[in-house]
Design an enzyme around this catalytic site. Structure first.
Site, PDB file in Angstrom:
ATOM      1  N   LYS A 196      -7.424  18.261 -59.339  1.00  0.00           N
ATOM      2  CA  LYS A 196      -8.788  18.746 -59.437  1.00  0.00           C
ATOM      3  C   LYS A 196      -9.125  19.009 -58.033  1.00  0.00           C
ATOM      4  CE  LYS A 196     -13.035  16.127 -59.222  1.00  0.00           C
ATOM      5  NZ  LYS A 196     -13.998  15.068 -59.873  1.00  0.00           N
ATOM      6  N   LYS A 198     -12.248  19.656 -55.432  1.00  0.00           N
ATOM      7  CA  LYS A 198     -13.444  19.507 -55.047  1.00  0.00           C
ATOM      8  C   LYS A 198     -14.137  20.815 -54.694  1.00  0.00           C
ATOM      9  CE  LYS A 198     -15.692  16.549 -55.593  1.00  0.00           C
ATOM     10  NZ  LYS A 198     -16.818  16.269 -56.364  1.00  0.00           N
ATOM     11  N   ASP A 226     -14.708  21.312 -59.368  1.00  0.00           N
ATOM     12  CA  ASP A 226     -15.791  20.470 -59.543  1.00  0.00           C
ATOM     13  C   ASP A 226     -16.708  20.726 -58.268  1.00  0.00           C
ATOM     14  OD1 ASP A 226     -17.830  18.718 -59.804  1.00  0.00           O
ATOM     15  OD2 ASP A 226     -16.383  17.082 -59.319  1.00  0.00           O
ATOM     16  N   ASN A 228     -19.943  20.148 -58.078  1.00  0.00           N
ATOM     17  CA  ASN A 228     -20.841  19.154 -58.060  1.00  0.00           C
ATOM     18  C   ASN A 228     -22.184  19.855 -58.117  1.00  0.00           C
ATOM     19  OD1 ASN A 228     -18.965  17.025 -55.926  1.00  0.00           O
ATOM     20  ND2 ASN A 228     -20.127  16.217 -57.692  1.00  0.00           N
ATOM     21  N   GLU A 251     -15.904  21.236 -63.961  1.00  0.00           N
ATOM     22  CA  GLU A 251     -16.482  19.949 -63.885  1.00  0.00           C
ATOM     23  C   GLU A 251     -17.856  20.193 -63.091  1.00  0.00           C
ATOM     24  OE1 GLU A 251     -14.261  16.928 -62.613  1.00  0.00           O
ATOM     25  OE2 GLU A 251     -16.009  15.774 -61.680  1.00  0.00           O
ATOM     26  N   ASN A 274     -19.716  14.077 -64.488  1.00  0.00           N
ATOM     27  CA  ASN A 274     -20.077  12.998 -64.174  1.00  0.00           C
ATOM     28  C   ASN A 274     -21.474  12.722 -63.339  1.00  0.00           C
ATOM     29  OD1 ASN A 274     -18.204  14.222 -61.622  1.00  0.00           O
ATOM     30  ND2 ASN A 274     -19.894  12.551 -60.626  1.00  0.00           N
ATOM     31  N   ASP A 298     -17.228   6.189 -65.202  1.00  0.00           N
ATOM     32  CA  ASP A 298     -17.293   5.642 -63.729  1.00  0.00           C
ATOM     33  C   ASP A 298     -17.651   4.366 -64.087  1.00  0.00           C
ATOM     34  OD1 ASP A 298     -17.707   4.460 -61.264  1.00  0.00           O
ATOM     35  OD2 ASP A 298     -17.544   6.342 -60.298  1.00  0.00           O
ATOM     36  N   HIS A 325     -13.946   9.095 -63.755  1.00  0.00           N
ATOM     37  CA  HIS A 325     -14.538   9.750 -62.391  1.00  0.00           C
ATOM     38  C   HIS A 325     -14.144   8.833 -61.232  1.00  0.00           C
ATOM     39  CE1 HIS A 325     -17.914   9.372 -59.540  1.00  0.00           C
ATOM     40  NE2 HIS A 325     -17.546  10.842 -59.587  1.00  0.00           N
ATOM     41  N   ASN A 327     -15.192   7.927 -57.025  1.00  0.00           N
ATOM     42  CA  ASN A 327     -15.696   7.936 -55.795  1.00  0.00           C
ATOM     43  C   ASN A 327     -14.689   7.284 -54.944  1.00  0.00           C
ATOM     44  OD1 ASN A 327     -18.973   7.537 -56.721  1.00  0.00           O
ATOM     45  ND2 ASN A 327     -18.474   9.356 -55.396  1.00  0.00           N
TER      46      ASN A 327
HETATM   47  O1  LIG Z   1     -16.399  13.970 -59.252  1.00  0.00           O
HETATM   48  C1  LIG Z   1     -17.279  13.775 -58.276  1.00  0.00           C
HETATM   49  O2  LIG Z   1     -18.536  14.729 -58.558  1.00  0.00           O
HETATM   50  C2  LIG Z   1     -17.011  12.926 -57.412  1.00  0.00           C
HETATM   51  O3  LIG Z   1     -16.046  12.653 -57.032  1.00  0.00           O
HETATM   52  C3  LIG Z   1     -18.462  12.711 -56.257  1.00  0.00           C
HETATM   53  C4  LIG Z   1     -17.765  12.134 -55.207  1.00  0.00           C
HETATM   54  O4  LIG Z   1     -18.839  11.762 -54.251  1.00  0.00           O
HETATM   55  C5  LIG Z   1     -16.953  13.191 -54.325  1.00  0.00           C
HETATM   56  O5  LIG Z   1     -17.564  14.541 -54.523  1.00  0.00           O
HETATM   57  C6  LIG Z   1     -16.833  12.749 -52.991  1.00  0.00           C
HETATM   58  O6  LIG Z   1     -16.460  11.828 -52.445  1.00  0.00           O
HETATM   59  O7  LIG Z   1     -16.956  13.787 -52.185  1.00  0.00           O
HETATM   60 MG   LIG Z   2     -17.665  15.332 -60.460  1.00  0.00          MG
END
Ligand SMILES: O=C([O-])C(=O)C[C@H](O)[C@@H](O)C(=O)[O-]
Ligand SMILES: [Mg+2]
Length: 429
Positions: A196, A198, A226, A228, A251, A274, A298, A325, A327
């Site tokens: 995955k 980010k 993802d 966000n 995502e 999420n 989560d 999910h 964090n």
């Molecule tokens: O799947 C997601 O959206 C996350 O894991 C959110 C988290 O806060 C992630 O973006 C991070 O830790 O930067």
């Molecule tokens: Mg996410």
């Protein structure tokens, strides 16, 4: 057997975190977590973990007081206790948490995040008292190991010069080659086969190129991206069309259920979230509109392991997939996620976990990934042991902090490198 709670210990800590980039900014060098210990009259201690920012601590303290004298087996009663704890209105005024990375912010959701830490601690204590693993208390495991995905991040080699921080050995990843190299290391070190990335960090074309590079380097491996919610519907549709063939799912490309529903309808690419489904109240609209095909639970903000099982049942009813999910979290939460994931029959996607990014933990022994999987422990409780010395060291760090790091703030961390940085308005692209 006396299962009454006689003592509750709350230990806020700061744990090292690498400079991981997301659309809000960058991770701070240390991040708060709260370690919960529940002690029974028989002297059994159960451990749990949840968010450690001030607003969670504020609720956890009166919650802990009310828990004394109750039974660790009274898991339903935890929600009654939660209802008795008042949430300061100013804590939910902004309506989103961490700039939206954890979805909507409500008083109930704050309470549920606190409940989850206590629920896990109670389950751990109960399991130890009965000599049963947590998964058995949840109805029994249906698999012996839980698969996780590599959680790739764009990142800098280190935190900005002059900022006190721990070093990491992952190097920088700010372009497709860096992302592929990071993925290789994840595979080598932990055996992950799903990846995955980010996103929401660089303009979409750069992130499309990174995913294409991953697809080329790891043919046939499930891939996810993802951002966000950083993209408009039009941008999301464009990315979905370009990457549809290589993505397992996209995502949270766009923010909110209506936008997600439109992307889903126009592209047919499965969407995971999420962010737009983070509470039971958000399910009806999202599912009836076909806005999400996979909900990433989560257990922290859904209110614990049993609520996660309930969420999985609702998803099953609607033919929506479920996965996990993550964090930033430590081994207690990874153990908790693994126990609950082991009990969910139709778990068809590898779960997310930040754990490989955490070089520090509060356990005597770190959990390990073999072939990308964590073995489900059959030891009583969670099957983990608290390292009190490590806990004390990480708590000392929290005590010594002037408050700057006690609340996660990715935009503040970014401003150290780029004083002009302001949290981007969404959609960013
Ligand atoms: O799947 C997601 O959206 C996350 O894991 C959110 C988290 O806060 C992630 O973006 C991070 O830790 O930067
Ligand atoms: Mg996410």
């Amino acid at each position: 057997m006396n299962l009454a709670v006689t003592d509750v210990r709350l230990t806020p800590i700061l744990v090292a975190d690498p400079p991981l980039l997301n659309t809000q900014g960058v991770h701070q060098p240390y991040t708060p977590r709260l370690i919960v210990e529940v002690v029974t009259a028989d002297g059994i201690t159960g451990v749990g973990e949840t968010y450690g920012d001030a607003k969670y601590l504020e609720l956890a303290r009166p919650f802990a007081e009310r828990l004394k004298g109750r039974q660790v087996s009274d898991l339903n009663g935890l929600f009654t206790v939660a209802d008795q704890v008042a949430v300061d209105a100013s804590r939910v005024e902004n309506a989103v948490d961490v700039g939206g990375l954890r979805g909507v912010q409500t008083a109930d959701k704050l309470r549920l995040s606190v409940v989850s830490g206590f629920e896990v601690a109670c389950l751990d204590a109960l399991g130890k008292a009965l000599g049963l693993p947590v998964h058995t208390l949840l109805g029994g495991k249906v698999r012996d190991a839980v698969e996780y995905s590599a959680y790739l991040f764009y990142k800098w080699a280190g935190h900005p010069a002059g900022v006190p921080a721990e070093k990491d050995d992952w190097g920088a990843a700010v372009d497709p080659a860096g992302v592929v190299e990071q993925a290789r290391r994840f595979k080598e070190r932990y055996g992950f086969t799903s990846f995955k990335l980010k996103g929401g960090v660089f303009p979409p074309d750069e992130e499309i190129a990174a995913v294409r590079a991953l697809a080329e380097a790891f043919p046939g491996h499930p891939l996810r991206l993802d951002p966000n919610g950083a993209w408009s519907v039009e941008t999301s549709v464009k990315v979905a069309r370009e990457l549809g063939e290589v993505l397992e799912y996209l995502e949270d490309p766009a923010l909110g259920t209506p936008a997600m529903a439109e992307v889903a309808e126009r592209t047919g690419v499965p969407l995971a979230t999420n962010m737009c489904v983070t509470t039971f109240a958000e399910i009806k609209e999202a599912f009836t509109r076909g806005a999400v095909q996979v909900v990433l639970s989560d257990h922290h903000y859904w209110g614990g392991l049993r609520n996660t099982q309930q969420l999985a049942a609702v998803c099953r009813t609607f033919g929506v997939g479920v996965s996990m999910h993550s964090n930033t979290h430590l081994g207690i939460s990874l153990a908790a996620m693994t126990h609950v994931a082991a009990t969910v029959p139709d778990l068809h996607h590898a779960c997310d976990s930040h754990y490989p990014w955490q070089s520090e933990d509060v356990l005597t022994e770190r959990l390990t990934f073999e072939g990308g999987k964590v073995a489900v422990s059959d030891a009583p409780g969670l099957g983990v042991e608290l390292d009190r010395e490590r806990l004390a060291v990480l708590h000392r760090r929290w005590l010594d902090d002037d408050g700057a790091l006690r609340d996660r703030d990715d935009a503040a961390a970014m401003r150290i490198a780029d004083p002009e940085w302001v949290t981007p308005a969404m959609p960013r692209w």
